[in-house]
Design a protein around this motif. Sequence first.
Motif, PDB file in Angstrom:
ATOM      1  N   LEU A 125       0.701  -0.795   0.075  1.00 28.86           N
ATOM      2  CA  LEU A 125       0.231  -0.019  -0.306  1.00 28.86           C
ATOM      3  C   LEU A 125       0.650   0.846  -0.298  1.00 28.86           C
ATOM      4  N   VAL A 126       0.660   1.907  -0.749  1.00 31.61           N
ATOM      5  CA  VAL A 126       1.431   3.022  -1.075  1.00 31.61           C
ATOM      6  C   VAL A 126       0.723   4.247  -1.005  1.00 31.61           C
ATOM      7  N   CYS A 127       0.957   5.267  -0.027  1.00 33.77           N
ATOM      8  CA  CYS A 127       0.138   6.327   0.574  1.00 33.77           C
ATOM      9  C   CYS A 127       0.837   7.255  -0.188  1.00 33.77           C
ATOM     10  N   ILE A 128       0.169   8.111  -1.049  1.00 37.26           N
ATOM     11  CA  ILE A 128       0.562   9.345  -2.087  1.00 37.26           C
ATOM     12  C   ILE A 128      -0.411  10.939  -1.472  1.00 37.26           C
ATOM     13  N   SER A 129       0.191  11.804  -1.668  1.00 35.13           N
ATOM     14  CA  SER A 129      -0.538  13.239  -1.328  1.00 35.13           C
ATOM     15  C   SER A 129      -0.031  13.964  -2.534  1.00 35.13           C
ATOM     16  N   ALA A 136      -7.386   2.799   8.621  1.00 34.71           N
ATOM     17  CA  ALA A 136      -8.802   2.121   8.600  1.00 34.71           C
ATOM     18  C   ALA A 136      -9.138   1.275   7.583  1.00 34.71           C
ATOM     19  N   VAL A 137      -8.191   2.472   5.933  1.00 35.15           N
ATOM     20  CA  VAL A 137      -8.176   1.229   4.653  1.00 35.15           C
ATOM     21  C   VAL A 137      -6.879   0.215   4.952  1.00 35.15           C
ATOM     22  N   ALA A 138      -5.837  -0.279   5.246  1.00 34.15           N
ATOM     23  CA  ALA A 138      -4.684  -1.064   5.636  1.00 34.15           C
ATOM     24  C   ALA A 138      -5.681  -2.300   6.834  1.00 34.15           C
ATOM     25  N   LYS A 139      -6.286  -2.080   7.563  1.00 37.43           N
ATOM     26  CA  LYS A 139      -6.646  -3.306   7.809  1.00 37.43           C
ATOM     27  C   LYS A 139      -7.786  -3.675   6.999  1.00 37.43           C
ATOM     28  N   ASP A 140      -8.826  -2.887   6.621  1.00 41.79           N
ATOM     29  CA  ASP A 140      -9.484  -3.615   5.641  1.00 41.79           C
ATOM     30  C   ASP A 140      -8.654  -4.310   4.484  1.00 41.79           C
ATOM     31  N   GLY A 156      -5.669  -5.610   4.850  1.00 36.40           N
ATOM     32  CA  GLY A 156      -4.285  -6.610   5.002  1.00 36.40           C
ATOM     33  C   GLY A 156      -3.670  -6.092   4.321  1.00 36.40           C
ATOM     34  N   TYR A 157      -2.908  -5.387   3.727  1.00 37.12           N
ATOM     35  CA  TYR A 157      -1.192  -5.002   3.213  1.00 37.12           C
ATOM     36  C   TYR A 157      -0.383  -5.433   4.635  1.00 37.12           C
ATOM     37  N   ASP A 158       0.604  -5.835   3.253  1.00 30.94           N
ATOM     38  CA  ASP A 158       1.942  -6.120   3.955  1.00 30.94           C
ATOM     39  C   ASP A 158       2.652  -5.473   3.999  1.00 30.94           C
ATOM     40  N   VAL A 159       3.141  -5.092   3.199  1.00 31.16           N
ATOM     41  CA  VAL A 159       4.267  -3.094   3.560  1.00 31.16           C
ATOM     42  C   VAL A 159       3.503  -2.206   3.246  1.00 31.16           C
ATOM     43  N   ILE A 160       3.768  -1.166   4.099  1.00 32.42           N
ATOM     44  CA  ILE A 160       2.723   0.443   3.770  1.00 32.42           C
ATOM     45  C   ILE A 160       4.118   1.354   4.134  1.00 32.42           C
ATOM     46  N   LEU A 161       3.937   2.283   2.053  1.00 32.38           N
ATOM     47  CA  LEU A 161       5.547   2.955   2.443  1.00 32.38           C
ATOM     48  C   LEU A 161       4.731   4.416   2.217  1.00 32.38           C
ATOM     49  N   MET A 162       5.285   5.027   2.317  1.00 35.00           N
ATOM     50  CA  MET A 162       4.772   6.323   2.280  1.00 35.00           C
ATOM     51  C   MET A 162       5.510   7.316   2.020  1.00 35.00           C
ATOM     52  N   GLY A 163       6.340   9.146   1.445  1.00 33.55           N
ATOM     53  CA  GLY A 163       7.083   9.583   1.479  1.00 33.55           C
ATOM     54  C   GLY A 163       7.557  10.176   2.935  1.00 33.55           C
ATOM     55  N   LYS A 164       8.923  10.192   3.355  1.00 33.63           N
ATOM     56  CA  LYS A 164       9.173  11.024   4.969  1.00 33.63           C
ATOM     57  C   LYS A 164       8.197  11.747   5.141  1.00 33.63           C
ATOM     58  N   GLU A 165       7.477  12.727   4.537  1.00 32.32           N
ATOM     59  CA  GLU A 165       7.231  14.175   4.816  1.00 32.32           C
ATOM     60  C   GLU A 165       5.996  14.230   3.531  1.00 32.32           C
ATOM     61  N   SER A 166       5.388  15.738   3.425  1.00 27.99           N
ATOM     62  CA  SER A 166       4.826  16.050   2.163  1.00 27.99           C
ATOM     63  C   SER A 166       5.626  17.687   2.694  1.00 27.99           C
ATOM     64  N   ILE A 167       5.520  17.712   0.689  1.00 24.53           N
ATOM     65  CA  ILE A 167       6.688  19.349   0.843  1.00 24.53           C
ATOM     66  C   ILE A 167       5.543  20.411   1.426  1.00 24.53           C
ATOM     67  N   ASP A 168       4.061  20.324   1.522  1.00 22.12           N
ATOM     68  CA  ASP A 168       3.196  21.503   2.209  1.00 22.12           C
ATOM     69  C   ASP A 168       3.270  21.905   3.212  1.00 22.12           C
ATOM     70  N   PRO A 203       3.578  -7.554   8.956  1.00 18.21           N
ATOM     71  CA  PRO A 203       3.263  -5.694   7.795  1.00 18.21           C
ATOM     72  C   PRO A 203       4.349  -4.810   8.916  1.00 18.21           C
ATOM     73  N   PHE A 204       4.733  -3.486   8.224  1.00 19.85           N
ATOM     74  CA  PHE A 204       5.525  -2.236   8.733  1.00 19.85           C
ATOM     75  C   PHE A 204       4.876  -1.695   7.777  1.00 19.85           C
ATOM     76  N   VAL A 205       5.435  -0.043   8.700  1.00 19.90           N
ATOM     77  CA  VAL A 205       5.589   0.916   7.308  1.00 19.90           C
ATOM     78  C   VAL A 205       6.799   1.897   7.110  1.00 19.90           C
ATOM     79  N   ALA A 206       6.781   1.559   6.425  1.00 23.31           N
ATOM     80  CA  ALA A 206       8.332   2.582   6.183  1.00 23.31           C
ATOM     81  C   ALA A 206       7.816   3.852   5.535  1.00 23.31           C
TER      82      ALA A 206
END
Lengths: 246, 325
Positions: free
Chosen positions: A4-8, A102-106, A108-120, A170-173
């Motif tokens: 699961l990749v979270c983007i903003s 909530a989406v991740a729980k639903d 069953g993702y193994d790896v949740i990735l996102m950027g370090k922070e949003s630039i805004d 599962p983990f988040v990075a």
Amino acid sequence: MKFLVCISNVPDTTTKITFTPDNKEFNKAGVQFVINPWDEYALTRAIELKEANPGSTVTVLNVGEADTEPNIRKALAIGADDAIRVNAAPTDAFFVAEQIAAVAKDGGYDVILMGKESIDYNGFQVHGMVGELLGIPTVAPAMKLDMSGNAATLEREIEGGKEIVQVNTPFVASCQQPMCEPRIPNMRGIMTARTKPLKVVAATGSAARTQVTEYALPPKKQGVKLIDAANAGELIKLLRNEAKVI
Amino acid sequence: MSVLVVVECDKGEVKKSSLEVATYGAQLAAQLGTSATAIAVGEATEDNLAKLGEQGISKVLYDKEPRLKDFVNNAYTKLIATAAQQEDAKVIVLANSNIGAAVGSRLSIRLQASLATNVVELPRTDGGQFTVKRGAFSGKAFSDVVLTGDRKIIAVKKNSIEAHHEAGKTAEVAAFSAQLGDQDFADAPKQVVMQDPAGGILLPEAERVVSGGRGMKGPENWGLIEDLAKALGAATACSKPVSDVDWRPHHEHVGQTGITVSPNLYIACGISGAIQHLAGVNSSKVIVVINKDPEAPFFKAADYGIVGDVFEVLPKLTAAVKELN
């Protein structure tokens, strides 16, 4: 492996930031929005790991209103398989983290990735909040991510060095350079992205814990004092005696 | 109620950014009419912790568990949460560092607190509201944020508060145990690799920075940057194009998608001043720009400038610093 990749959706890095006349809101007029540059590392690395592990999938998640869909489609064009948009304005980091959890729980993702922070917003918060909400480890900020089965080896940047960390799914990075070379969409990707599934879901009923009341721009500089290059040593005297910084 | 300050230590010393955080916490406690207690993480010594009295800390909690020497997210989170409960802390202050952000974000969920990162000033607490000013848009702007939760966590941006020193004042160092067990250290690092930064000064904490751009023409010319940095006791940095082509490591990249710095002195050599780079440096107190192009946009954001060839100007500056010292 389910990624699961979270983007903003953020103003392009070249944007000159301005606000509405009452300084209460960011002035979006004429601003080009892009996938948050830090999130591109997360997206590309997830796609690389998917390619190396047949049978894996990459789902892109965005918390935002309908105007973020062009950038969600772009992420699909880069190589994600499907997308979820939580239909709500991302009011603060806690609110966004609750939606992601909530989406991740639903799903069953193994790896949740996102950027370090949003630039805004520059919160650098969502990763830890999601990990804590789900009760799973977070590695932030991660400069390297390798997977072998359900075991991941990451390099986490610390001030002045790095830690080598091993976690199981599962983990988040939260990701940053030099994790990978972010990809750009090719023509075939753009064509196939149009028909990839993009599901819109309603937000869970949680409330923000912070509220932005006003924006301000940094104070303007008084103007530059030029020193003749032939007499460059004069600068050092000014820095000591006038600016008092050395 | 009290203010709890998280103090990061390394090789026995309290980090500079944590001295700033301790100062912030003590000033905030005075503003709220309460006292500031610190909790130590990392490799600390009791002597150095007692010196936090100089920043206005009255008590320091110290858990001697040896595995707390390295950063372990779960263990640090539990340690600080336990201390916050014991001290009935309504506000927790930590550094806006990689450790502070990792722990602060988890703590905010565990303690149901409002979290503000990248904070640059003491909060305004008039009228029953708790408002902080924080950096936003990667250094291009600031925002005022109201923290609505009963508990608050504040991560203070480095170099935005000057550390206070009141010589001779000491803090009580109190033994503390969060009863940490093996399961709390499950995410402990397998290995910690430290770099040896040029001159021993870390860029994120540096008070002075000498930075180079494409105008330096190649990595072989970085000796000129390093010589001036060494003479000034400064850290070295670079622009994005320079780290993109691997002339310099990415952790030296200052800018919107690198790190943002706010030193007292930032000297930019052969950097034109693209908006993304300015975002990363514009909270520096004094900016010096050296560029042969008088039209370089960076001059508009500078306090002092030299229009000239960096290869001629830099050795002169280094010589002038040595002469002055």
